[in-house]
Each structure stands twice: as C-alpha cells, then as structure tokens.
Design a protein around this motif. Sequence first.
Motif, PDB file in Angstrom:
ATOM      1  N   ASP A   1       0.843  -1.193   0.074  1.00  0.00           N
ATOM      2  CA  ASP A   1       0.048   0.196   0.048  1.00  0.00           C
ATOM      3  C   ASP A   1       0.765   1.222  -0.021  1.00  0.00           C
ATOM      4  O   ASP A   1       1.383   1.575   1.154  1.00  0.00           O
ATOM      5  N   PRO A   2       0.913   1.759  -1.020  1.00  0.00           N
ATOM      6  CA  PRO A   2       2.102   3.006  -1.257  1.00  0.00           C
ATOM      7  C   PRO A   2       1.637   4.276  -0.292  1.00  0.00           C
ATOM      8  O   PRO A   2       2.499   4.927   0.179  1.00  0.00           O
ATOM      9  N   ALA A   3       0.223   4.302  -0.014  1.00  0.00           N
ATOM     10  CA  ALA A   3      -0.140   5.661   0.875  1.00  0.00           C
ATOM     11  C   ALA A   3       0.316   5.426   2.209  1.00  0.00           C
ATOM     12  O   ALA A   3       0.352   6.434   2.969  1.00  0.00           O
ATOM     13  N   ARG A   4       0.624   4.171   2.573  1.00  0.00           N
ATOM     14  CA  ARG A   4       1.101   3.676   3.991  1.00  0.00           C
ATOM     15  C   ARG A   4       2.516   3.248   3.965  1.00  0.00           C
ATOM     16  O   ARG A   4       3.197   2.610   4.861  1.00  0.00           O
ATOM     17  N   SER A   5       3.403   3.552   3.114  1.00  0.00           N
ATOM     18  CA  SER A   5       4.829   3.037   2.963  1.00  0.00           C
ATOM     19  C   SER A   5       5.622   4.322   2.796  1.00  0.00           C
ATOM     20  O   SER A   5       5.334   5.387   2.416  1.00  0.00           O
ATOM     21  N   VAL A   6       6.806   4.078   3.231  1.00  0.00           N
ATOM     22  CA  VAL A   6       7.766   5.286   3.270  1.00  0.00           C
ATOM     23  C   VAL A   6       9.298   4.573   2.956  1.00  0.00           C
ATOM     24  O   VAL A   6       9.589   3.371   3.336  1.00  0.00           O
ATOM     25  N   GLN A   7      10.092   5.421   2.368  1.00  0.00           N
ATOM     26  CA  GLN A   7      11.395   5.028   1.865  1.00  0.00           C
ATOM     27  C   GLN A   7      12.429   6.008   2.605  1.00  0.00           C
ATOM     28  O   GLN A   7      12.176   7.434   2.510  1.00  0.00           O
ATOM     29  N   VAL A   8      13.340   5.601   3.263  1.00  0.00           N
ATOM     30  CA  VAL A   8      14.200   6.628   4.075  1.00  0.00           C
ATOM     31  C   VAL A   8      15.681   6.421   3.892  1.00  0.00           C
ATOM     32  O   VAL A   8      16.209   5.137   3.564  1.00  0.00           O
ATOM     33  N   GLY A   9      16.293   7.539   3.408  1.00  0.00           N
ATOM     34  CA  GLY A   9      17.533   7.614   3.097  1.00  0.00           C
ATOM     35  C   GLY A   9      17.960   7.595   1.746  1.00  0.00           C
ATOM     36  O   GLY A   9      19.346   7.524   1.224  1.00  0.00           O
ATOM     37  N   ILE A  10      16.957   7.747   0.844  1.00  0.00           N
ATOM     38  CA  ILE A  10      17.125   7.850  -0.363  1.00  0.00           C
ATOM     39  C   ILE A  10      17.978   9.072  -0.937  1.00  0.00           C
ATOM     40  O   ILE A  10      17.941  10.176  -0.428  1.00  0.00           O
ATOM     41  N   ARG A  11      18.624   8.723  -2.029  1.00  0.00           N
ATOM     42  CA  ARG A  11      19.661   9.867  -2.417  1.00  0.00           C
ATOM     43  C   ARG A  11      20.189   9.684  -3.954  1.00  0.00           C
ATOM     44  O   ARG A  11      21.218   9.892  -4.132  1.00  0.00           O
ATOM     45  N   THR A  12      19.127   8.823  -4.609  1.00  0.00           N
ATOM     46  CA  THR A  12      19.402   8.950  -5.974  1.00  0.00           C
ATOM     47  C   THR A  12      17.872   9.334  -6.634  1.00  0.00           C
ATOM     48  O   THR A  12      17.023   9.254  -5.937  1.00  0.00           O
ATOM     49  N   THR A  13      18.230   9.626  -7.697  1.00  0.00           N
ATOM     50  CA  THR A  13      17.054  10.504  -8.593  1.00  0.00           C
ATOM     51  C   THR A  13      16.070   9.471  -9.208  1.00  0.00           C
ATOM     52  O   THR A  13      16.371   8.606 -10.008  1.00  0.00           O
ATOM     53  N   ASN A  14      14.760   9.510  -8.710  1.00  0.00           N
ATOM     54  CA  ASN A  14      13.807   8.770  -9.597  1.00  0.00           C
ATOM     55  C   ASN A  14      12.326   9.417  -9.388  1.00  0.00           C
ATOM     56  O   ASN A  14      11.565   9.617  -8.273  1.00  0.00           O
ATOM     57  N   PRO A  15      11.985  10.264 -10.464  1.00  0.00           N
ATOM     58  CA  PRO A  15      10.980  11.309 -10.384  1.00  0.00           C
ATOM     59  C   PRO A  15       9.706  10.631  -9.774  1.00  0.00           C
ATOM     60  O   PRO A  15       8.804  11.280  -9.141  1.00  0.00           O
ATOM     61  N   ASP A  16       9.249   9.298 -10.253  1.00  0.00           N
ATOM     62  CA  ASP A  16       8.079   8.847  -9.991  1.00  0.00           C
ATOM     63  C   ASP A  16       8.205   8.057  -8.874  1.00  0.00           C
ATOM     64  O   ASP A  16       8.620   6.812  -8.688  1.00  0.00           O
ATOM     65  N   THR A  17       7.497   8.321  -7.578  1.00  0.00           N
ATOM     66  CA  THR A  17       7.716   7.748  -6.401  1.00  0.00           C
ATOM     67  C   THR A  17       6.364   6.672  -6.177  1.00  0.00           C
ATOM     68  O   THR A  17       6.506   6.026  -5.260  1.00  0.00           O
ATOM     69  N   MET A  18       5.564   6.655  -7.156  1.00  0.00           N
ATOM     70  CA  MET A  18       4.404   5.570  -7.304  1.00  0.00           C
ATOM     71  C   MET A  18       3.643   5.955  -6.039  1.00  0.00           C
ATOM     72  O   MET A  18       2.947   4.790  -5.366  1.00  0.00           O
ATOM     73  N   GLY A  19       3.727   6.982  -5.433  1.00  0.00           N
ATOM     74  CA  GLY A  19       2.806   7.229  -4.139  1.00  0.00           C
ATOM     75  C   GLY A  19       3.514   6.999  -2.891  1.00  0.00           C
ATOM     76  O   GLY A  19       2.970   7.231  -1.742  1.00  0.00           O
ATOM     77  N   VAL A  20       4.761   6.489  -2.968  1.00  0.00           N
ATOM     78  CA  VAL A  20       5.367   6.266  -1.613  1.00  0.00           C
ATOM     79  C   VAL A  20       5.963   7.258  -1.003  1.00  0.00           C
ATOM     80  O   VAL A  20       6.444   8.080  -1.664  1.00  0.00           O
TER      81      VAL A  20
END
Length: 322
Positions: free
Chosen positions: A191-210
């Motif tokens: 469920d992307p609305a309830r998901s989270v990514q931590v520490g990202i430091r590379t480019t990807n414009p589409d987060t897919m709602g995460v």
Amino acid sequence: MALEDAQTQADLAFTRNDPRGLAFENAFGGATSFLRRRYTKDLAGVDLAITGIPFDQAVTNRPGTRLGPRAIREASTLQPYDPPYGWGFDPLSEFAVVDYGDMPFDYARTPAFPQAVTDHITRILDSGAASITLGGDHYISFPILRAYAAKFGPLSLIQFDAHSDTWPDDDFGRIDHGTMFYKAIKEGLIDPARSVQVGIRTTNPDTMGVHTIDAREVHESTPAAIAQKIKGIVGNARAYLTFDIDALDPAFAPGTGTPVWGGLASWQAAAILRDLAGINLLGGDVVEVSPPFDAGGATAVAGAHVAMEILCLWAWTRRKPG
C-alpha cells in the motif's frame, strides 16, 4: 542459559534444547548460527525464524551478496551475551527464535528462483512463525512480499535504502534489484499511501505514491522526529521492514554493491529503528551486504545489528504484559 551451563556444552547451534535464552559461547569459535540460535528445520512452537537467501544474480554492479548471510551470522555472534542495549527487555529469552538455515535453490535455474523464495517464506508463515531474512541482493524482498501479502493482504513497506527501487519495469519475468518495488506496487502487495522510503539519495521522479524521507532530511532533522514521521505514515497498518545496507553511508558500510555517498550514519539508523517501537511489524529483511568489499567486516556488523533491531521491533508489540 548460564555461563557454567554453556561451558559444559559445545556449539549451542546444535545442542541448545530451549530456543529461548542468551548465549555465552566464545564468539571466535563454534558454529555461526544467527545470534547462536539453534539450527533447525522444525518450526513447531517457533515464534520467529531467521533464514538466509544467498542470491546475488539480480545486481546491477558489484556481486558478492550471496555471501552476505554467512557474514551477517558470523558478525552476530558478538551480540547474544546480553539483552540488546536500549530496549529494556530480552527478546531472545521471551520468544522462541531459531536459525532456519539458508534457502536451498539451483543457482543455474534463475527463472525458478522467485517462486522458490515465495514457497520458502510461505512454509515459515504457515507454521505460525514470522521471518527475518538475511540477503542476498534486494530483489529477494519481492517474492518474500508475495508470501506475506498472500497471508496478510497488502502491507505497509518501511524501506531504508539509497535507491527507491521503483524504476519502471513491466516485464515481470526480469529479475532486477532496482525494479522490484515497482512490481510489488503494481501487484498490490504494498500500500504506497502507507509506505515510506528512508535515506534515498538517487533520482527517480516517480515515487508511485510512496512517501520519501531522503538522506538530507534525515541529516537536517533528528532520529526521533524521523521515526515519528514514519509512524505517522504507517499508522497501525501491518508493516514489513526492509533494510538495504546501502542506506548507510559507505564510510559505515563499504561492503555493498551500489554505494552512494551522503548516507545515514550508523547512530542515526540505530536511533530511528529503536524509536519505531510500537509499529505493527510482521517481518523484515537485511540485504545487500557484500563481504568481498567489506574490509574489516564493518558492513556485516551493521547488518547483524539491523537484524537484531528488526527482531526487537517485531517482539515489542507481542510481549505479554508484565
């Protein structure tokens, strides 16, 4: 298990009768099961199974993570003398935790690998146990999530990583450690609305709602505030935590296939994980530890500590009152 008892036995990985309890064996000798837990394929009465998936055929850069489970287990033998610091309880004494060993598979039949992973984790879940998996490259999280979602429905994903791993890839037959969460979202495992990514430091414009908490935000905030933000996103949803060791800066974890500067320090990751206590965590994994590039073993040590913190997070909400 008392020190004097341990001294009369050899290799608790084989001789331990009670899966609960600390271990006082020499860290430099004996079988290196994870946290000196008993090696077993019998999951009767087991609360949580540690398992390894030594696979690295999905990497885009440096290989070697097939050796990760072995290195993490060896590094973990430094830990089971005392309860984990800062938690106020001992999950190894309160819960039946075993080392289920590594998943067997035919390395020459890569197309069969994803289903083998799903079947492997399904066997653990069907026994009533939870799993913490030692990788292996990050692709393994995708077939693991298939097993968890089949049992529990779509999950919240808490992902520590330098990379989003949601680059588009509609060929579900491809085995790639950079596109598996794109596929997991498309399959409805996350469920992307309830998901989270931590520490990202590379480019990807589409987060897919995460939701994204990049490395700079971590550095400019505090671990307590970051943990609170994660908890606000995840809420009470059933969650799975995946920790790509490249979430840490290469200064702290050089032994990984795709290192990126500017990452989390070990102390930041430790504090954030500890402050996540109370989330409804069903399982997790630690991936991308690559021993051939891990001079001094610091990356494996970090991976072993992360796995212990995941174990503590899982145990926190399952403790009996008192």
